[in-house]
Design a protein around this motif. Sequence first.
Motif, PDB file in Angstrom:
ATOM      1  N   ASP A 110      -2.298   5.171  15.679  1.00  0.00           N
ATOM      2  CA  ASP A 110      -1.648   6.171  14.861  1.00  0.00           C
ATOM      3  C   ASP A 110      -0.965   5.534  13.576  1.00  0.00           C
ATOM      4  OD1 ASP A 110      -2.260   8.124  16.873  1.00  0.00           O
ATOM      5  OD2 ASP A 110      -0.515   7.583  18.091  1.00  0.00           O
ATOM      6  N   TYR A 111      -0.783   4.434  13.637  1.00  0.00           N
ATOM      7  CA  TYR A 111       0.073   3.749  12.494  1.00  0.00           C
ATOM      8  C   TYR A 111      -0.327   2.065  12.831  1.00  0.00           C
ATOM      9  CZ  TYR A 111       3.341   1.988  16.331  1.00  0.00           C
ATOM     10  OH  TYR A 111       4.103   1.318  17.141  1.00  0.00           O
ATOM     11  N   LEU A 112       0.063   1.433  11.415  1.00  0.00           N
ATOM     12  CA  LEU A 112       0.089   0.066  11.495  1.00  0.00           C
ATOM     13  C   LEU A 112       1.474  -0.490  11.231  1.00  0.00           C
ATOM     14  CD1 LEU A 112      -2.714  -0.740   8.565  1.00  0.00           C
ATOM     15  CD2 LEU A 112      -2.961  -1.233  11.098  1.00  0.00           C
ATOM     16  N   ASP A 113       1.731  -1.349  11.883  1.00  0.00           N
ATOM     17  CA  ASP A 113       3.102  -2.036  11.715  1.00  0.00           C
ATOM     18  C   ASP A 113       3.210  -2.777  10.438  1.00  0.00           C
ATOM     19  OD1 ASP A 113       4.481  -1.895  14.285  1.00  0.00           O
ATOM     20  OD2 ASP A 113       2.685  -2.698  14.928  1.00  0.00           O
ATOM     21  N   SER A 114       2.047  -3.430   9.770  1.00  0.00           N
ATOM     22  CA  SER A 114       2.093  -3.860   8.477  1.00  0.00           C
ATOM     23  C   SER A 114       0.785  -3.659   7.713  1.00  0.00           C
ATOM     24  CB  SER A 114       2.562  -5.390   8.427  1.00  0.00           C
ATOM     25  OG  SER A 114       2.538  -5.912   7.203  1.00  0.00           O
ATOM     26  N   LEU A 115       0.791  -3.385   6.514  1.00  0.00           N
ATOM     27  CA  LEU A 115      -0.379  -3.431   5.614  1.00  0.00           C
ATOM     28  C   LEU A 115      -0.200  -4.593   4.498  1.00  0.00           C
ATOM     29  CD1 LEU A 115      -2.935  -1.974   4.728  1.00  0.00           C
ATOM     30  CD2 LEU A 115      -1.721  -0.862   3.124  1.00  0.00           C
ATOM     31  N   VAL A 116      -1.161  -5.296   4.463  1.00  0.00           N
ATOM     32  CA  VAL A 116      -1.253  -6.468   3.426  1.00  0.00           C
ATOM     33  C   VAL A 116      -2.123  -6.126   2.507  1.00  0.00           C
ATOM     34  CG1 VAL A 116      -1.729  -9.008   3.400  1.00  0.00           C
ATOM     35  CG2 VAL A 116      -0.132  -8.127   5.086  1.00  0.00           C
ATOM     36  N   LEU A 117      -1.920  -6.483   1.163  1.00  0.00           N
ATOM     37  CA  LEU A 117      -2.819  -6.454   0.216  1.00  0.00           C
ATOM     38  C   LEU A 117      -3.483  -7.960  -0.012  1.00  0.00           C
ATOM     39  CD1 LEU A 117      -1.071  -4.615  -2.823  1.00  0.00           C
ATOM     40  CD2 LEU A 117      -2.577  -3.480  -1.089  1.00  0.00           C
ATOM     41  N   HIS A 118      -5.063  -7.599   0.068  1.00  0.00           N
ATOM     42  CA  HIS A 118      -6.017  -8.663   0.219  1.00  0.00           C
ATOM     43  C   HIS A 118      -6.392  -9.423  -0.986  1.00  0.00           C
ATOM     44  CE1 HIS A 118      -8.938 -10.451   3.629  1.00  0.00           C
ATOM     45  NE2 HIS A 118      -8.204 -11.181   2.985  1.00  0.00           N
ATOM     46  N   ARG A 119      -5.844 -10.388  -1.395  1.00  0.00           N
ATOM     47  CA  ARG A 119      -6.163 -11.094  -2.814  1.00  0.00           C
ATOM     48  C   ARG A 119      -5.866 -10.155  -3.950  1.00  0.00           C
ATOM     49  NH1 ARG A 119      -7.821 -15.856  -2.660  1.00  0.00           N
ATOM     50  NH2 ARG A 119      -8.661 -16.785  -0.871  1.00  0.00           N
ATOM     51  N   PRO A 120      -5.105 -10.749  -4.979  1.00  0.00           N
ATOM     52  CA  PRO A 120      -4.920 -10.163  -6.160  1.00  0.00           C
ATOM     53  C   PRO A 120      -5.896  -9.308  -6.920  1.00  0.00           C
ATOM     54  CG  PRO A 120      -3.892 -12.471  -6.059  1.00  0.00           C
ATOM     55  CD  PRO A 120      -4.918 -12.379  -4.987  1.00  0.00           C
TER      56      PRO A 120
END
Length: 306
Positions: A110-120
């Motif tokens: 239902d949700y992510l604890d964290s979302l990370v942007l993968h490479r600039p």
Amino acid sequence: MKRIKMGCTTLSIPAMALGIMRMNQKSVPEAQVAIQAAYDAGINFIDSADIYDGGKSEEIFGQAFSQMQIKREEMFIQSKTGIVPGKRYDFSKEHILHSVDEILERMQLDYLDSLVLHRPDALMDPEEVAEAFDQLQAAGKVRFFGVSNFDTAQFKLLQSCLSQRLMFNQLQFSLKHTGMIDFGMHMNMVDKPSVDRDSQFLDYARLHKVTVQAWSPFQYGMFEGTFIDNDGFPKLNQELQKLADKYEVGKNAIAAAWILRHPANIQMLVGSMNPQHIRDSAKGAKIRLTRQEWYDLYLAAGNYLP
């Protein structure tokens, strides 16, 4: 399992996370064994990415985790987005929002604890990313945010437009990838290790309470292979074995202990799906190497001091 503070918060997370890039190679029952081995060792943090085999790793995880007895709130689950396979990077609002919906569907969450942007993304519009983050947080789909492989200026630029604090930056760091610390010890020199390729991010992270997540902790090169039990690195493996014998663990635990000995409170990402390797790596969180042992390993890895 050693616990560390997450970013600037008072929340604690394990000093190790289980990376599931290779989960696509496992059956659902095998994936459950790996997840359970990590959980039993105190590793209740999962790191993924939408690019891992086109989402197959997340599908396997979703099928495996949904059938396990571990409660969702007992796990911290993180994924990454921003790479369009073989084509480009994409930090557009549309792509971020669409990717999160697909990640949640694949992982059966239902949700992510964290979302990370993968490479600039060279075309990153910080204001557009901020809109996406705000919408995701308001909808209850993502709790926290971070980045991966960002330099200090890129991190500052994005942070300047966000209403949320960036919690993480994933960076490659291991005994065979030591650039983040080499240049500091070679300050005022003109040799190769004196070149700063990481824009002093490790020091920035310590000053601003950002959690660095170390990826490929047992790899040399980018994805060339592991240095553990590799005949190409005899001195390093000899030193690893000496300390493994002393602390009554495997070499993985010593290589992990070397990373965790750094005072930056780094979180290490364990990418193995081998339950034995997961359990041995986790033992490294209980070992505090002496200063001499830490430097002996650093030198055995082929580094030198001025």
